[in-house]
Design a protein around this motif. Structure first.
Motif, PDB file in Angstrom:
ATOM      1  N   LEU A  24      74.222 -25.516  69.187  1.00 66.08           N
ATOM      2  CA  LEU A  24      74.120 -26.725  68.373  1.00 66.08           C
ATOM      3  C   LEU A  24      72.672 -27.154  68.178  1.00 66.08           C
ATOM      4  O   LEU A  24      72.305 -27.665  67.122  1.00 66.08           O
ATOM      5  CB  LEU A  24      74.899 -27.855  69.054  1.00 66.08           C
ATOM      6  N   MET A  25      71.849 -26.933  69.197  1.00 62.93           N
ATOM      7  CA  MET A  25      70.478 -27.433  69.218  1.00 62.93           C
ATOM      8  C   MET A  25      69.517 -26.261  69.191  1.00 62.93           C
ATOM      9  O   MET A  25      69.087 -25.754  70.229  1.00 62.93           O
ATOM     10  CB  MET A  25      70.267 -28.309  70.462  1.00 62.93           C
ATOM     11  N   HIS A  67      64.394 -35.106  59.403  1.00 59.46           N
ATOM     12  CA  HIS A  67      65.414 -36.034  58.917  1.00 59.46           C
ATOM     13  C   HIS A  67      66.012 -35.496  57.613  1.00 59.46           C
ATOM     14  O   HIS A  67      65.274 -35.038  56.737  1.00 59.46           O
ATOM     15  CB  HIS A  67      64.785 -37.407  58.685  1.00 59.46           C
ATOM     16  N   PRO A  68      67.349 -35.573  57.445  1.00 56.89           N
ATOM     17  CA  PRO A  68      67.956 -34.994  56.246  1.00 56.89           C
ATOM     18  C   PRO A  68      67.826 -35.831  54.989  1.00 56.89           C
ATOM     19  O   PRO A  68      68.144 -35.357  53.897  1.00 56.89           O
ATOM     20  CB  PRO A  68      69.432 -34.856  56.654  1.00 56.89           C
ATOM     21  N   GLY A  69      67.394 -37.096  55.099  1.00 56.50           N
ATOM     22  CA  GLY A  69      67.250 -37.953  53.923  1.00 56.50           C
ATOM     23  C   GLY A  69      68.169 -39.151  53.945  1.00 56.50           C
ATOM     24  O   GLY A  69      67.709 -40.285  54.107  1.00 56.50           O
ATOM     25  N   PRO A  70      69.494 -38.976  53.772  1.00 62.33           N
ATOM     26  CA  PRO A  70      70.410 -40.110  53.890  1.00 62.33           C
ATOM     27  C   PRO A  70      70.359 -40.716  55.293  1.00 62.33           C
ATOM     28  O   PRO A  70      70.021 -40.013  56.257  1.00 62.33           O
ATOM     29  CB  PRO A  70      71.784 -39.485  53.595  1.00 62.33           C
ATOM     30  N   VAL A 104      58.385 -28.966  63.666  1.00 67.67           N
ATOM     31  CA  VAL A 104      59.672 -29.646  63.677  1.00 67.67           C
ATOM     32  C   VAL A 104      60.624 -28.874  62.759  1.00 67.67           C
ATOM     33  O   VAL A 104      60.336 -28.664  61.582  1.00 67.67           O
ATOM     34  CB  VAL A 104      59.521 -31.096  63.194  1.00 67.67           C
ATOM     35  N   GLY A 105      61.751 -28.441  63.307  1.00 66.80           N
ATOM     36  CA  GLY A 105      62.676 -27.608  62.558  1.00 66.80           C
ATOM     37  C   GLY A 105      63.732 -28.401  61.809  1.00 66.80           C
ATOM     38  O   GLY A 105      64.008 -29.564  62.102  1.00 66.80           O
ATOM     39  N   GLU A 106      64.326 -27.755  60.825  1.00 62.46           N
ATOM     40  CA  GLU A 106      65.480 -28.327  60.147  1.00 62.46           C
ATOM     41  C   GLU A 106      66.678 -28.290  61.095  1.00 62.46           C
ATOM     42  O   GLU A 106      66.823 -27.376  61.905  1.00 62.46           O
ATOM     43  CB  GLU A 106      65.815 -27.533  58.880  1.00 62.46           C
ATOM     44  N   MET A 107      67.547 -29.287  60.982  1.00 62.95           N
ATOM     45  CA  MET A 107      68.762 -29.276  61.789  1.00 62.95           C
ATOM     46  C   MET A 107      69.686 -28.159  61.309  1.00 62.95           C
ATOM     47  O   MET A 107      69.907 -28.018  60.100  1.00 62.95           O
ATOM     48  CB  MET A 107      69.490 -30.620  61.698  1.00 62.95           C
ATOM     49  N   LEU A 154      74.619 -29.117  63.889  1.00 65.49           N
ATOM     50  CA  LEU A 154      73.996 -30.345  64.384  1.00 65.49           C
ATOM     51  C   LEU A 154      73.990 -31.414  63.298  1.00 65.49           C
ATOM     52  O   LEU A 154      74.246 -32.597  63.576  1.00 65.49           O
ATOM     53  CB  LEU A 154      72.576 -30.062  64.868  1.00 65.49           C
ATOM     54  N   HIS A 155      73.695 -31.029  62.071  1.00 64.43           N
ATOM     55  CA  HIS A 155      73.727 -31.988  60.976  1.00 64.43           C
ATOM     56  C   HIS A 155      75.107 -32.625  60.865  1.00 64.43           C
ATOM     57  O   HIS A 155      75.240 -33.847  60.699  1.00 64.43           O
ATOM     58  CB  HIS A 155      73.358 -31.298  59.665  1.00 64.43           C
ATOM     59  N   ALA A 156      76.139 -31.805  60.988  1.00 65.32           N
ATOM     60  CA  ALA A 156      77.503 -32.332  60.929  1.00 65.32           C
ATOM     61  C   ALA A 156      77.773 -33.275  62.089  1.00 65.32           C
ATOM     62  O   ALA A 156      78.452 -34.300  61.935  1.00 65.32           O
ATOM     63  CB  ALA A 156      78.503 -31.184  60.936  1.00 65.32           C
ATOM     64  N   ALA A 157      77.219 -32.955  63.264  1.00 65.31           N
ATOM     65  CA  ALA A 157      77.467 -33.790  64.444  1.00 65.31           C
ATOM     66  C   ALA A 157      76.778 -35.144  64.332  1.00 65.31           C
ATOM     67  O   ALA A 157      77.365 -36.177  64.673  1.00 65.31           O
ATOM     68  CB  ALA A 157      76.998 -33.060  65.705  1.00 65.31           C
TER      69      ALA A 157
END
Length: 300
Positions: free
Chosen positions: A107-108, A127-130, A174-177, A181-184
């Motif tokens: 997950l991480m 951060h994904p934005g929303p 810093v990596g993209e989720m 993980l984004h779903a979580a």
């Protein structure tokens, strides 16, 4: 400056260069107390625009190194902190083994990471934005999400109990989720088990809308989904309708506060961050939120 402040200032400069707003906490990982004027100002006082050095917690976070230097001069034994969320472009996964938190490699995925002074880890993701709320990661004991409305203690601060410094374990980017993980972090939280209560009113009850949620029946069955829907509505509102949409979201979120599903402070932070992400001014945000709560008869 004496003590650890020079090292903290050097670290703050590197965080500012990365675009991460920073501020200074007290000695115990808690924000510095507001000055008397700010403490008594009420919600009409804009915490984001306040000129005080360290009032209002993470609202004091800044990209101005001179202000950070002044904060450290005023609190040389304080801890350095980074404001998380869309403003910094950060979501931090906070793993606390002392409360059962565990690293899940599936997950991480690897990213910039900090070994916390308390024996845990902070994993930094883009951060994904929303809006992403700061809260417990659903289904994970001892794992918190620090995002919109949150902050993390930053290296090289010294943990107030263990006296161990926070330190970077690997200064990779810093990596993209990853998708799991984004779903979580965007998954609905479990419904609150706290009893509901009617909102306090100073006069006749405000008129409720006749649809849109199930609070009119005296309870909110899925406060997590309702909060997410209100924030999503602000995020997708077209130009020219954003303030009105934020006002409507504030009325809906006020009902969640009245039913004890979240605090007024949490509600304000979530709504304000959603408003900023939708390019609204601080004045528009303050007016929409205070108006929505007022018209629902819910104190802020």
């Amino acid at each position: 400056m004496s003590g650890p402040a020079p090292a903290l200032l050097a670290a703050a400069e590197s965080y500012i260069e990365a675009g991460w707003p920073v501020f200074v906490l007290g000695r115990t990982k808690r924000p510095v107390a507001n000055c008397p004027r700010c403490r008594d100002a009420g919600r009409d006082h804009d915490p984001e625009a306040c000129a005080c050095l360290s009032c209002h917690g993470f609202y004091a976070a800044t990209l101005d190194l001179d202000r950070v230097a002044a904060m450290l001069s005023a609190a040389p034994r304080g801890l350095l902190a980074i404001r998380t969320g869309a403003l910094a472009g950060l979501v931090v996964v906070d793993i606390d083994p002392g409360h059962g938190g565990r690293l899940d490699p599936a997950l991480m995925t690897p990213t910039a990471a900090v070994a916390s002074g308390g024996g845990g880890w902070h994993l930094y993701y883009a951060h994904p934005g929303p809006p992403v709320l700061s809260r417990r990661l659903p289904g994970r004991t001892g794992v918190d999400v620090k995002a919109d409305g949150g902050y993390v203690v930053a290296p090289p601060s010294i943990h107030p109990v263990t006296r161990t410094p926070y330190r970077w374990t690997a200064r990779q980017t810093v990596g993209e989720m990853p998708p799991p993980l984004h779903a979580a972090v965007t998954a609905p939280a479990a419904p609150s088990s706290q009893p509901t209560r009617p909102p306090a009113t100073a006069g006749p009850p405000a008129r409720r809308p006749t649809g849109g949620d199930d609070s009119a029946g005296g309870g909110i069955s899925r406060p997590d989904l309702l909060l997410a829907a209100h924030l999503a509505a602000v995020a997708r509102a077209p130009e020219g309708h954003r303030r009105t949409t934020l006002y409507g979201a504030a009325r809906g979120v006020a009902r969640l506060v009245a039913a004890d599903h979240l605090t007024a402070t949490e509600a304000w932070a979530a709504l304000a961050d959603a408003g900023r992400a939708a390019a609204q001014t601080e004045r528009e945000i303050r007016g929409a939120i205070t108006g929505g709560f007022r018209d629902e008869g819910v104190p802020l």
